[in-house]
Design a protein around this motif. Sequence first.
Motif, short mmCIF file in Angstrom:
data_model
loop_
_atom_site.label_atom_id
_atom_site.label_comp_id
_atom_site.label_asym_id
_atom_site.label_seq_id
_atom_site.Cartn_x
_atom_site.Cartn_y
_atom_site.Cartn_z
N GLU A 190 4.38 22.12 1.33
CA GLU A 190 4.02 23.46 0.86
C GLU A 190 4.88 24.51 1.55
N ARG A 191 5.27 24.18 2.80
CA ARG A 191 6.11 25.15 3.53
C ARG A 191 7.49 25.32 2.88
N TRP A 192 7.89 24.32 2.16
CA TRP A 192 9.21 24.40 1.51
C TRP A 192 9.21 25.36 0.33
N LYS A 193 7.99 25.68 -0.14
CA LYS A 193 7.86 26.55 -1.32
C LYS A 193 8.71 26.03 -2.48
N ILE A 194 8.46 24.77 -2.80
CA ILE A 194 9.23 24.19 -3.91
C ILE A 194 8.88 24.92 -5.20
N THR A 195 9.88 25.44 -5.88
CA THR A 195 9.67 26.24 -7.08
C THR A 195 10.55 25.70 -8.20
N PRO A 196 9.95 25.34 -9.31
CA PRO A 196 10.79 24.89 -10.42
C PRO A 196 11.56 26.05 -11.04
N GLN A 197 12.79 25.81 -11.34
CA GLN A 197 13.60 26.81 -12.06
C GLN A 197 14.32 26.08 -13.17
N LEU A 198 13.56 25.62 -14.13
CA LEU A 198 14.18 24.87 -15.22
C LEU A 198 15.23 25.75 -15.89
N ARG A 199 16.29 25.11 -16.31
CA ARG A 199 17.28 25.88 -17.06
C ARG A 199 17.85 25.00 -18.16
N PRO A 200 18.38 25.63 -19.19
CA PRO A 200 18.94 24.83 -20.28
C PRO A 200 19.97 23.85 -19.74
N LEU A 201 19.98 22.67 -20.30
CA LEU A 201 20.92 21.66 -19.83
C LEU A 201 22.35 22.16 -19.96
N LYS A 202 22.57 22.96 -21.01
CA LYS A 202 23.93 23.47 -21.23
C LYS A 202 24.38 24.31 -20.04
N GLN A 203 23.46 25.13 -19.54
CA GLN A 203 23.80 25.98 -18.40
C GLN A 203 24.15 25.11 -17.19
N GLU A 204 23.40 24.03 -17.02
CA GLU A 204 23.65 23.11 -15.93
C GLU A 204 25.05 22.48 -16.07
N VAL A 205 25.37 22.11 -17.31
CA VAL A 205 26.66 21.46 -17.55
C VAL A 205 27.80 22.45 -17.36
N VAL A 206 27.62 23.64 -17.93
CA VAL A 206 28.70 24.62 -17.90
C VAL A 206 28.85 25.21 -16.50
N GLY A 207 27.72 25.36 -15.81
CA GLY A 207 27.78 25.87 -14.45
C GLY A 207 28.32 27.28 -14.41
N ASN A 208 29.02 27.61 -13.35
CA ASN A 208 29.47 28.99 -13.19
C ASN A 208 30.86 29.22 -13.76
N VAL A 209 31.33 28.26 -14.57
CA VAL A 209 32.67 28.41 -15.11
C VAL A 209 32.70 29.49 -16.19
N SER A 210 31.51 29.88 -16.69
CA SER A 210 31.50 30.81 -17.81
C SER A 210 32.07 32.16 -17.41
N ASP A 211 31.72 32.63 -16.20
CA ASP A 211 32.28 33.91 -15.74
C ASP A 211 33.80 33.86 -15.73
N VAL A 212 34.32 32.80 -15.16
CA VAL A 212 35.77 32.66 -15.06
C VAL A 212 36.40 32.68 -16.44
N LEU A 213 35.80 31.91 -17.36
CA LEU A 213 36.39 31.82 -18.69
C LEU A 213 36.38 33.17 -19.39
N TRP A 214 35.28 33.91 -19.24
CA TRP A 214 35.24 35.21 -19.90
C TRP A 214 36.26 36.15 -19.29
N VAL A 215 36.47 36.06 -17.97
CA VAL A 215 37.48 36.91 -17.34
C VAL A 215 38.86 36.57 -17.90
N VAL A 216 39.14 35.26 -18.01
CA VAL A 216 40.43 34.85 -18.55
C VAL A 216 40.58 35.35 -19.99
N MET A 217 39.51 35.21 -20.76
CA MET A 217 39.54 35.66 -22.16
C MET A 217 39.82 37.16 -22.22
N GLY A 218 39.14 37.93 -21.36
CA GLY A 218 39.36 39.38 -21.34
C GLY A 218 40.79 39.72 -20.96
#
Lengths: 645, 113
Positions: A330-358
Amino acid sequence: MNWLQQLFSRRGQYEALSEEIQAHLDEKVEELVAGGMSREDANHVARREFGNPALTEEDGREVWRWASIEDFFTDIHHGWRSLRHNPVFTVVGLLTIAIGIGANAAVFSVVNSVLLKPLNYPHSEQLVSLHQIAPGAAGLADFENGLLLSGSMYFTYAKHNRAFQALGTWDTGVANVTGLAEPEQVRGIGVSDGLLQALAVPPAVGRWFTAEDQDPHGPQRVILSDGYWRRHFGADRSVIGRNLMVDSHSREIVGVMPPGFRVANEDFDVMVPLALDRAKLILAGFGLHGIARLKPGVTMAQANADIIRMLPIWMDSWSNGPGSNPHWYERWKITPQLRPLKQEVVGNVSDVLWVVMGTLGLVMLIACANVTNLLLVRIEARQQELAVRAALGAAWGRIVRGLLVESTMLGLLGGALGAVLASAGVHFLVAMGPANLPRLQEISLDGRTLAFTLILSVLSGLLFGLIPALKYAGPRSSLELRSAGRTFSVSKERHRARNLLVIGQVAMALVLLVSAGLMIRTFQALRTVEPGFTDAAHLQLMRISIPESLVAQPEMVTRTQNAILDKLAAIPGVKSVGFVNVMPMEGFESGWDEIYAEDKNYAEAIPSRCAFSNMVRRDFCRLPERAWSPDATSPGAISTNSARW
Amino acid sequence: MKKSAQRDLFPGALEMMILRTLKRQPLHGYALVQHIKRTSNDLLQIEEGSLYPALQRLLKEELVKAEWGISSTNRRVRIYTLTPAGAKRLEREVSSFERMLQGITQVLAPGKA
């Protein structure tokens, strides 16, 4: 009669018309001759009363002409001729546009394949990654993967959930396949029951794993990837039922997954059941990735609430061994943060890609500005021609349209060339295979990318055509007939458009330059980060995994490792060799152990003493200069990261 | 834009007369123009040729249709027939023309203004 029929019946109409007119004249003449007139006079009168037959015919035809379309084809014809007669301008313009559009199309195809297209699973929008965080775990679990699932968590969630149609876990590893030809180390993936059911991709041959296959003491099974199946079995469908030696266990092949199938972003050669042994599971051991398929209509918030509801059940049902307090977590305060699988797969590359696109969008604008400038210069040379056309009665709208058609053709041709460049670029990118770009194999020039290229071509064609067209083909252009013929001095006003363009170009180029400079600086800074070891050029990395079944006793492990080290050290040119669990800078794999100081008493087992441990053997510390203290090489000694103690 | 035929007629007048004539009976081009001239007692100065572009327009709008046939003088001619759409158009044109004519007549009538 619809327009299509009209288009085709037009020639027939024209012929009927001329025949009719001739018949009319003939009949008139006959009648006049019958009335007593000489044939010559009759001809004359008939003609006079009829009017001009040629003009009549022309007027009659005019009715059937589809004026705008035909003028359009004329414009295309003119445009093509004008482009062909200025090869230098055309080539320079085309190349500029092709590079601009090509770069944009290539990056768009990456953005489209990685970010926009849904994942390759049926109803992939229902798939979620069972991501959870543990803010109370004092830095143990707040990195990229959050807190992974433990085996006991998986069993609890699978049994008690109300939000999911199916739920499963997976973990990757390497596997040794022997007995085929040469022993081979392949990419393995372990999956629990429910994972294939959640992803819902049917096997190409054979079947999925069933709950029965997950029995740790039952018969052992394996599923092959399409690639492995083709490489090693020549896509032989009768492979089902045969045995494969995986990590020196004989496993029966039960299925082959279709091409392109991956678990999240993980490619694999062989898939085996995780076969978790309930009897041996404790609360801890957070090393499994979870994927679930939401029931229809269940929201992310409801699913999160469902997990929160199950966490106490988990702590009540399992333990970390006698004397431990299961509710300690309980001390760990385990908290679920479900996210779309796509977001998990894509990860943080989306910011980079949009910057490159811009960024490439800016490049495209600069390319357009360049071509606009070229067109402005060229149209000045064509002042005379335009003025003459205007003087001869060409409506200025028509002239503008002609110029726009010409520039759009330039844009389209450039776009076609750009698409070729983009296709080459995408192939190059996939062949190069940057490690941190997810869904790499899915990247291709598809219909959407081609549509994007087409739209971009037309828009840029109109964009760089519009400025010169409006500026020079305006209603006042007839005035230029005199001045353009006599003098070539360029007025200030004419300069203004070009000056504005140049200012815009320089401004955009400056932005790009600054951004590029910042990126290069970041890259340089990354290169100078101390990795904890020196002389990287002379370090060679080799991965081995010794199957547990081959080395049952711990002493055997040491002996086998020593034998391997000795053989490696005997290779000429090798100065020193060592083993390590996790390479420096490789990130954390979850190797967790409880560490206690010998001279202290602990009231209860405190899992906060859990540490990320890394096993090191022999000469490893002679390789890194400073990360580990030398006495770690003696058995039983540990070295720790000083920050934790 | 010179449609020489319509120099002395308002736009659409020729078409209206063609439709009206064809309503009585199908005719070929020559017979059509003769009929119009005769009925108007040669008051309307129409270039015979101007009939044909007008006929083409009516054909295109499918107000009349044309078929090859043999005339009373044994010639191969294109005979024009009124279509139902043409009949409807004629009705509309005539009633709007009558209203216009009435208006003009009232303005032109002496003593009333």
